[in-house]
Design an enzyme around this catalytic site. Structure first.
Site, PDB file in Angstrom:
ATOM      1  N   PRO A 256      14.228  -6.205 -55.772  1.00 34.28           N
ATOM      2  CG  PRO A 256      12.719  -5.451 -57.375  1.00 34.28           C
ATOM      3  CD  PRO A 256      12.820  -5.803 -55.924  1.00 34.28           C
ATOM      4  N   GLY A 257      17.410  -5.292 -57.086  1.00 30.05           N
ATOM      5  CA  GLY A 257      18.609  -4.520 -56.833  1.00 30.05           C
ATOM      6  C   GLY A 257      19.420  -4.961 -55.636  1.00 30.05           C
ATOM      7  CD  GLU A 478       6.988  20.405 -46.864  1.00 34.31           C
ATOM      8  OE1 GLU A 478       7.535  19.610 -46.060  1.00 34.31           O
ATOM      9  OE2 GLU A 478       6.260  20.021 -47.783  1.00 34.31           O
TER      10      GLU A 478
END
EC number: 3.4.24.-
Length: 675
Positions: A256-257, A478
């Site tokens: 898609p796209g 993180e």
């Protein structure tokens, strides 16, 4: 569409044109069924007013008693409740209505007949009314007394209107609504008699499309094949002189796209032939046979306009493999429509110079008969753009945007790996909105980076309440990702890391992944180890783990299962894959392997993930001091870049070199890669 078709046919050589002036006269006298409905409603409302009678004039009970009741002029009294009171309507005898005192009370119906009550008076309750009448007539013999006759006020015509006419009108309105919905506006306003007409939009010299191949950046291979089809329609002798035949159809396949529909628009803008455009869902209706009828009508119009092109967007709506639609026992309307499409594309009747373009992102579910040679001769794959094509796409979408001087489109292309053309268009639009929100006169590089962060990671949530202990846990998590990825050769190089909440993530790390055509096992293992670095850091520092690694576990499980069951990268199972590119296994009730093999797969997946988890723990234990230092700086600054990691760990001895511009191009708003 029908009017355009008739006009074009009349313009052909040999066609007579005397009927053209008559078309406006035909349209002016066109019968509309809604005028009949309006006339019926007006007649009913008029009858409601014509047949109602006046309710008489109000008088006091004393006046009624002395002037009417005691003089023997009363014929009957009808009483009924109205708003918690009793209303008594008095009917005067016909012989007495001619008396002079009743001229002021005279009551007539709409047809001037004295049928209604002459006067009325108000009483508090039925008992009070009976008591008043009894007291007034105590000197009159009981056989001659006038008693009130209780009843309920009911207008016969109004009752008939509510019980019969209103339901009928509602049914008619519902019927019209459903016919318009099911007709979908096809061929003549969506009337029921035109429901089988094609709903394709015709683009020709009168309906000019501005999109051309110049507006389609990248996709060189796809444009080359599409341009060849257009050229074949413009100049067929160039190919037919060598014995070549025009292809029947081309199928655009891609994610898609990626620009499948845009390519079709470019064909409509470039081709000098009629272009019919519609969606696969336009054939699907509630009525049996409508889809097949619309297919026949579409090809009939196309033959009349040949040479021409038909474009069917999202063809998987009707082209799904027959008998594999997930419903037991079913020959449905969609299959009938597909059968008719197959016949029209390559049946006994030939469609000379009619080319069919179609687009889908689900080519694996299409029927094999639709994809065979002679129907869709070519399958054109429209892939995600690479960095060079992304640069070209940025240049197209940046034309209407007022950019700051010195904006480097190559830098933007490198910042958006894996983005489709639609994603890049969204980035450009979001960057313009962000710049306008900040009252800037031009869109600069920072706005584009913020737009990428916004699209990938979601809205920044600086006001989210995070306790100090949770903030430290997020920072450790993180920092673990950043540390492990920095230590591994084949992990994606880190650009920046943040603990600012964004979207559903509490923190994120921003990487610049290498765009590889093939991936080797050691590269996948390094990526899995870096993904498990967050949970491993929690284990090393806190000697416990949390729920913050959900997205990490989901990513690692998918990678491990793909290595074992799809790519055949497991020594115990060997060179075997259970991947089915045709998509037929999704309709099977059984797995393509035995229970013993399933047990082996589960054990190998678990062992693979645990080995990389332990590997991440060992790396972090060897660099525990640097991990804690990195987490402390992250708590203080909330965002760290490549330079901050180099100050702690030193230069990265391997991996892709990141330029200073790319490393410092980001902001505090970092899109989440791992939560």
């Amino acid at each position: 569409m029908n009017n355009n078709q008739n006009t074009n046919e009349n313009n052909k050589p040999g066609k007579k044109l005397p009927n053209i002036p008559k078309k406006p006269q035909k349209g002016g006298s066109k019968f509309n069924i809604f005028w009949v409905y309006a006339a019926i409603i007006i007649a009913i409302i008029a009858a409601q007013f014509l047949f109602t009678t006046e309710g008489g004039k109000e008088v006091s009970y004393r006046t009624f008693e002395t002037q009417m009741l005691l003089k023997g002029d009363v014929d009957k009294i009808i009483s009924y409740k109205s708003d918690d009171i009793v209303k008594a309507e008095v009917y005067i005898k016909k012989d007495s209505l001619n008396k002079p005192q009743y001229k002021s009370y005279k009551s007539t119906s709409s047809f001037n007949n004295n049928t209604g009550p002459t006067v009325y008076f108000i009483a508090g309750s039925p008992d009070a009314l009976d008591k008043l009448l009894a007291d007034s007539q105590k000197d009159i013999p009981s056989s001659q007394r006038i008693l009130a006759q209780p009843t309920t006020k009911n207008n016969p015509l109004a009752s008939w209107f509510l019980t019969i006419i209103v339901p009928v009108l509602l049914l008619i309105a519902f019927w019209i609504f459903m016919m318009r919905r099911m007709g979908g506006g096809a061929g003549g306003g969506g009337q029921i008699f035109n429901i089988g007409k094609s709903k394709a939009t015709l683009f020709d010299e009168k309906n000019d499309v501005k999109t051309t191949f110049k507006d389609v950046a990248g996709l060189e291979g796809a444009k080359e094949e599409i341009q060849e089809i257009v050229e074949f329609l413009k100049n067929p002798q160039k190919y037919t002189v060598l014995g070549g035949k025009i292809p029947k159809g081309a199928l655009l396949v891609g994610s898609p796209g990626t620009g499948k529909t845009l390519l079709a628009k470019a064909v409509a803008g470039e081709a000098q032939v009629p272009f019919f455009s519609l969606s696969g869902s336009d054939f699907v209706e509630m009525f049996v046979g409508v889809g097949a009828s619309r297919v026949r009508d579409l090809f009939k119009q196309a033959k009349d306009k040949s040479p021409c092109i038909i474009f069917i967007d999202e063809i998987d709506a009707i082209g799904r493999a027959r008998g594999k639609n997930g419903v037991m026992g079913g020959n449905d309307e969609r299959e009938n429509t597909l059968n008719q499409l197959l016949v029209e594309m390559d049946g006994f009747g030939t469609n000379t110079h009619v080319i069919i373009l179609a687009a889908t992102n689900r080519a694996d579910v299409l029927d094999k008969a639709l994809l065979r040679a002679g129907r869709f001769d070519r399958q054109i794959y429209v892939d995600l753009p690479d960095v060079r094509e992304r640069k070209e796409i940025f240049e197209v979408h940046l034309k209407p945007i007022k950019m700051a001087e010195g904006l480097d489109t190559e830098f933007l292309a490198k910042q958006t790996p894996g983005f489709s053309g639609a994603d890049i268009a969204n980035v450009c639009n979001e960057a313009a909105l962000i710049a306008a929100r900040k009252n800037k006169t031009a869109v600069d590089k920072q706005d584009f980076l913020d737009a990428v962060d916004r699209i990938v990671g979601g809205l920044e949530k600086k006001n989210k309440i995070v306790t100090p202990s949770e903030k430290r846990a997020i920072a450790i998590h993180e920092a673990g990702h950043a540390t492990v990825s920095w230590m591994l050769e084949h992990a994606a190089p880190l650009i920046k890391v943040t603990i600012v909440p964004r979207g559903q993530s509490l923190g994120a790390a921003w990487y610049l992944p290498e765009e590889r055509l093939i991936v080797r096992p050691h590269q996948m293992l390094d990526e899995m180890c870096a993904t498990m670095g967050g949970r491993a850091a929690e284990k090393v520092i806190f000697d416990t783990i949390s729920t913050g690694a959900l997205s990490d576990l989901e990513k690692v499980n998918k990678q491990a299962r793909a290595m074992i069951t799809i790519y055949g990268l497991n020594e115990k199972l060997g060179n075997i894959t259970y991947y089915d590119s045709s998509g037929q296994n999704e309709y099977n009730f059984n797995k393509p392997y035995s229970e013993e093999t399933a047990l082996i797969i589960d054990k190998e997946i678990s062992a693979l993930i645990e080995s990389q988890y332990q590997r991440a723990i060992n790396l972090l234990q060897d660099n525990k001091d640097k991990l804690i230092q990195l987490a402390d700086i992250l708590i203080e600054k909330e965002v760290l870049f490549k330079d901050d990691l180099e100050n702690i760990f030193g230069k990265r001895p391997f991996g892709t070199e990141i330029t200073e511009e790319l490393a410092k191009g980001g902001t505090n708003n970092v899109p989440p890669v791992e939560a």
